[in-house]
Write a protein that holds these residues in place. Structure first.
Motif, PDB file in Angstrom:
ATOM      1  N   GLN A   1      -2.564  -2.392  -8.384  1.00 42.60           N
ATOM      2  CA  GLN A   1      -2.538  -0.955  -8.657  1.00 42.60           C
ATOM      3  C   GLN A   1      -3.890  -0.346  -8.301  1.00 42.60           C
ATOM      4  N   GLU A   2      -3.930   0.971  -8.226  1.00 39.95           N
ATOM      5  CA  GLU A   2      -5.169   1.676  -7.927  1.00 39.95           C
ATOM      6  C   GLU A   2      -6.234   1.347  -8.971  1.00 39.95           C
ATOM      7  N   ASN A   3      -7.448   1.095  -8.492  1.00 43.58           N
ATOM      8  CA  ASN A   3      -8.538   0.779  -9.421  1.00 43.58           C
ATOM      9  C   ASN A   3      -9.672   1.803  -9.372  1.00 43.58           C
TER      10      ASN A   3
ATOM     11  N   LEU B   1      -9.363 -11.603   0.339  1.00 46.52           N
ATOM     12  CA  LEU B   1      -8.064 -11.058  -0.041  1.00 46.52           C
ATOM     13  C   LEU B   1      -7.788  -9.817   0.797  1.00 46.52           C
ATOM     14  N   ALA B   2      -6.565  -9.679   1.278  1.00 48.10           N
ATOM     15  CA  ALA B   2      -6.194  -8.562   2.143  1.00 48.10           C
ATOM     16  C   ALA B   2      -5.759  -7.349   1.318  1.00 48.10           C
ATOM     17  N   LEU B   3      -6.489  -7.062   0.254  1.00 50.50           N
ATOM     18  CA  LEU B   3      -6.196  -5.897  -0.578  1.00 50.50           C
ATOM     19  C   LEU B   3      -6.678  -4.632   0.115  1.00 50.50           C
ATOM     20  N   GLY B   4      -5.995  -3.531  -0.153  1.00 50.11           N
ATOM     21  CA  GLY B   4      -6.425  -2.248   0.359  1.00 50.11           C
ATOM     22  C   GLY B   4      -7.635  -1.742  -0.405  1.00 50.11           C
ATOM     23  N   THR B   5      -8.235  -0.672   0.097  1.00 49.68           N
ATOM     24  CA  THR B   5      -9.474  -0.119  -0.449  1.00 49.68           C
ATOM     25  C   THR B   5      -9.408   0.146  -1.942  1.00 49.68           C
TER      26      THR B   5
END
Length: 141
Positions: A52-54, A114-118
């Protein structure tokens, strides 16, 4: 590459989202794996995992409020049909939330990261109102 695995303990203070992105990033970095898949699994039936958005804490507050409204405590008149009440009014609603939200996540690892988004963070979503010690298994292959 041999698979790597660890268990992460997360102490909760009651219902809410608890970010543990840093611990997952550290595990992947220490594993020194360039390309793979990180699987996360929570070993409990009354909490779940989310990406989720952090960036904005309002997102976490709104998610907690939404799921509380969607599945209120068992002592709410709308939940009178519930029979499992052994551990209090938050028990069965916590199981319901964990049944509709993921208890496992998969995140690609690319270039050793990790290929997490921004704005993406990894969270344990505690559904019980009292503090708990939760365990998440991190498996990298």
């Amino acid at each position: 590459m041999a698979a790597k695995q660890t268990r992460l303990a997360i102490e909760t203070r009651g219902a809410g989202l608890y970010e543990f992105t840093d611990a997952a990033v550290r595990f992947v970095r220490e594993a020194a794996v360039d390309l793979g898949l990180l699987t996360l699994f929570v070993r409990h039936t009354s909490c779940s995992l989310l990406i989720q958005e952090n960036a904005d804490p309002d997102v976490q507050r709104d998610l907690v409020a939404f799921f509380t409204r969607l599945v209120p405590p068992a002592d709410d008149p709308s939940m009178a049909y519930l029979t499992h009440r052994a551990e209090g009014p938050d028990d069965m609603p916590a199981h319901i939330k964990a049944a509709v939200l993921p208890v496992t996540l998969s995140i690609p690892v690319s270039g050793g990261r990790l290929a997490l988004g921004t704005w993406q963070g990894i969270y344990l979503f505690e559904h019980r109102t009292s503090p708990h010690r939760r365990e998440v298994v991190l498996h990298l292959a």
